[in-house]
Design an enzyme around this catalytic site. Sequence first.
Site, PDB file in Angstrom:
ATOM      1  N   GLY A 119       0.826  -1.202   0.000  1.00 24.00           N
ATOM      2  CA  GLY A 119       0.000   0.000   0.000  1.00 24.00           C
ATOM      3  C   GLY A 119       0.854   1.243   0.000  1.00 24.00           C
ATOM      4  O   GLY A 119       1.910   1.298   0.627  1.00 24.00           O
ATOM      5  N   CYS A 120       0.420   2.304  -0.727  1.00 28.80           N
ATOM      6  CA  CYS A 120       1.165   3.545  -0.754  1.00 28.80           C
ATOM      7  C   CYS A 120       1.046   4.229   0.598  1.00 28.80           C
ATOM      8  O   CYS A 120       0.204   3.896   1.414  1.00 28.80           O
ATOM      9  CB  CYS A 120       0.654   4.452  -1.862  1.00 28.80           C
ATOM     10  N   ALA A 121       1.918   5.183   0.860  1.00 27.18           N
ATOM     11  CA  ALA A 121       1.940   5.941   2.108  1.00 27.18           C
ATOM     12  C   ALA A 121       2.146   5.046   3.322  1.00 27.18           C
ATOM     13  O   ALA A 121       1.536   5.177   4.355  1.00 27.18           O
ATOM     14  CB  ALA A 121       0.667   6.778   2.267  1.00 27.18           C
TER      15      ALA A 121
END
Length: 298
Positions: A119-121
């Site tokens: 997942g990003c962030a």
Amino acid sequence: MSDEPSLKDSYLLRPDPTDSRLSTTVSGIDQNGRPVDTQVVTEKALTLYLNSQEVVTMMTIGDHPDLLAVGYLKNQNMLRADDVITGIDYDDDLEVVVVRTERETNYEEKLKKKVRTSGCAQGTVFGDVMESFDEIRLTSDARLKTSWLYKLTKTINTTPSLYLEAGAIHGCVLCQEDKALVYMEDVGRHNAVDKIAGWMTLNNVPAHDKIFYTTGRLTSEMVIKTVMMGIPILVSRSGFTAWGVDLARRAGLTLIGRARGKRFIALSGEDRIDFDMEPSSAEDEPDKVRRKGSLAAE
């Protein structure tokens, strides 16, 4: 007369792209060297505490910190079903949110078993979450009519959002039958999921009859969080990862990806789908959504 306003009447909570706290205008140049102004989303740190223990620092757009905090703790098995939340304190200047419970908590050992996800962030999942994942049994009674799916994608894709205005953000929507109920956005898809989980927890909303929609990829983390929430159907306008598909099949989750206009692909839980509408009767995606999807959804 357009039916677009009526399509959005079902929302209980949805994005406000006019909120000046969530995006800002930045000047630059385009491919021809000409000056251009463009909207970009904000990104800020938020440190989460459960009682007196620091749990994680997340990068987020900053809206609904209370929902994000509760949803994160719920999806990481740090809040039990019988936990009583006695308070949620947020300090914007300190960028801190504290969730307080009647039960004394100590997750020092759990916090050592952190797994960074795709997942990003900076998405994370803690090691013992998978033990609970394997114990969850999703209802077999849930249904997804294709007419609901086509109506939902039209509703969501025409809802004013930061995704359409600025890109670089993911959206997640909690739905029931053909109605979109709660729409959340964030720089990380996992944050958008957690905000919805927090809303469901604080409002005692059942999950067995819900459909979850995301603009992002159907990764292992998205599948794990959806199953942990008890939602039996997960839909995305984007594609799949192999582990995401494997986990969905393992949990009996209906997994539908590449849901754009008249098209979709189901790779798990196909028995829940009722084909009650011919694809030829559905509408294609608006051009603006199609362009944004090709640039941002993946």
